[in-house]
Design a protein around this motif. Sequence first.
Motif, PDB file in Angstrom:
ATOM      1  N   UNK A   6      58.337 -48.721 -93.653  1.00 15.66           N
ATOM      2  CA  UNK A   6      58.269 -49.064 -92.238  1.00 15.66           C
ATOM      3  C   UNK A   6      58.050 -47.863 -91.342  1.00 15.66           C
ATOM      4  N   UNK A   7      58.807 -46.807 -91.547  1.00 14.02           N
ATOM      5  CA  UNK A   7      58.668 -45.633 -90.681  1.00 14.02           C
ATOM      6  C   UNK A   7      57.316 -44.942 -90.889  1.00 14.02           C
ATOM      7  N   UNK A   8      56.807 -44.954 -92.108  1.00 14.10           N
ATOM      8  CA  UNK A   8      55.479 -44.383 -92.351  1.00 14.10           C
ATOM      9  C   UNK A   8      54.410 -45.206 -91.654  1.00 14.10           C
ATOM     10  N   UNK A   9      54.445 -46.507 -91.864  1.00 15.94           N
ATOM     11  CA  UNK A   9      53.440 -47.389 -91.272  1.00 15.94           C
ATOM     12  C   UNK A   9      53.428 -47.283 -89.746  1.00 15.94           C
ATOM     13  N   UNK A  10      54.584 -47.369 -89.131  1.00 16.31           N
ATOM     14  CA  UNK A  10      54.655 -47.358 -87.665  1.00 16.31           C
ATOM     15  C   UNK A  10      54.260 -45.991 -87.110  1.00 16.31           C
ATOM     16  N   UNK A  11      54.768 -44.918 -87.684  1.00 19.39           N
ATOM     17  CA  UNK A  11      54.469 -43.591 -87.128  1.00 19.39           C
ATOM     18  C   UNK A  11      53.007 -43.199 -87.337  1.00 19.39           C
ATOM     19  N   UNK A  12      52.422 -43.557 -88.475  1.00 18.52           N
ATOM     20  CA  UNK A  12      50.995 -43.261 -88.709  1.00 18.52           C
ATOM     21  C   UNK A  12      50.131 -44.073 -87.749  1.00 18.52           C
ATOM     22  N   UNK A  13      50.424 -45.354 -87.603  1.00 19.91           N
ATOM     23  CA  UNK A  13      49.642 -46.205 -86.702  1.00 19.91           C
ATOM     24  C   UNK A  13      49.749 -45.712 -85.258  1.00 19.91           C
ATOM     25  N   UNK A  14      50.943 -45.362 -84.832  1.00 18.49           N
ATOM     26  CA  UNK A  14      51.129 -44.866 -83.469  1.00 18.49           C
ATOM     27  C   UNK A  14      50.395 -43.559 -83.253  1.00 18.49           C
ATOM     28  N   UNK A  15      50.462 -42.693 -84.227  1.00 19.89           N
ATOM     29  CA  UNK A  15      49.777 -41.391 -84.121  1.00 19.89           C
ATOM     30  C   UNK A  15      48.269 -41.593 -83.987  1.00 19.89           C
ATOM     31  N   UNK A  16      47.714 -42.498 -84.793  1.00 20.84           N
ATOM     32  CA  UNK A  16      46.265 -42.755 -84.727  1.00 20.84           C
ATOM     33  C   UNK A  16      45.863 -43.339 -83.382  1.00 20.84           C
TER      34      UNK A  16
ATOM     35  N   UNK B 277      43.316 -42.520 -78.033  1.00 20.58           N
ATOM     36  CA  UNK B 277      43.376 -42.577 -76.558  1.00 20.58           C
ATOM     37  C   UNK B 277      43.121 -41.213 -75.950  1.00 20.58           C
ATOM     38  N   UNK B 278      43.700 -40.181 -76.550  1.00 23.10           N
ATOM     39  CA  UNK B 278      43.476 -38.829 -76.033  1.00 23.10           C
ATOM     40  C   UNK B 278      42.031 -38.394 -76.229  1.00 23.10           C
ATOM     41  N   UNK B 279      41.436 -38.753 -77.369  1.00 21.38           N
ATOM     42  CA  UNK B 279      40.049 -38.364 -77.642  1.00 21.38           C
ATOM     43  C   UNK B 279      39.077 -39.078 -76.702  1.00 21.38           C
ATOM     44  N   UNK B 280      39.408 -40.295 -76.320  1.00 22.73           N
ATOM     45  CA  UNK B 280      38.524 -41.068 -75.458  1.00 22.73           C
ATOM     46  C   UNK B 280      38.713 -40.783 -73.975  1.00 22.73           C
ATOM     47  N   UNK B 281      39.721 -40.002 -73.638  1.00 23.20           N
ATOM     48  CA  UNK B 281      40.014 -39.697 -72.236  1.00 23.20           C
ATOM     49  C   UNK B 281      39.058 -38.623 -71.733  1.00 23.20           C
ATOM     50  N   UNK B 282      38.420 -38.879 -70.595  1.00 22.85           N
ATOM     51  CA  UNK B 282      37.535 -37.826 -70.047  1.00 22.85           C
ATOM     52  C   UNK B 282      38.362 -36.629 -69.605  1.00 22.85           C
TER      53      UNK B 282
END
Length: 135
Positions: free
Chosen positions: A114-124, A129-134
């Motif tokens: 659970x902690x791996x799945x949630x933290x990896x998904x959140x990180x991605x 979002x940061x990469x797509x931000x102008x």
Amino acid sequence: MTATRGTRALLGVLFLAAATVGVWLLWLSWDTGYTADAQADATSGPYAPWQVVGCVLTLVLLAALAGTRLSPWLVAPVMTVAFTAAWSWQAASTDDSGLWPVGAGLVLVAMAAGSTLVSVATRRVSRRRLAGRPG
């Protein structure tokens, strides 16, 4: 004075471990009794379903928040070890059947997954979002 990246990660890991144990304390540490239903010849407990749901949702939120600040490869082991240790400490001290290691193993696997799945998904998601931000 600014903290180095390593110092911030160490402080984050310590806070995450304490918060994870805090989740266990908040939801599960105080209920150790079993409920017996003589008519149905069944015993349930020690946790009510609402406690487990609340605990899981709080852990998901914590893993998601931590995944935005720390590497998922830190989040998963810290949360897994902290929660499993807290759960096991109480289970070992209250179990008369000798089966607490089985429960600890199940908690360990569930926390790791659970902690791996949630933290990896959140990180991605946060990185996209940061990469797509102008900028």
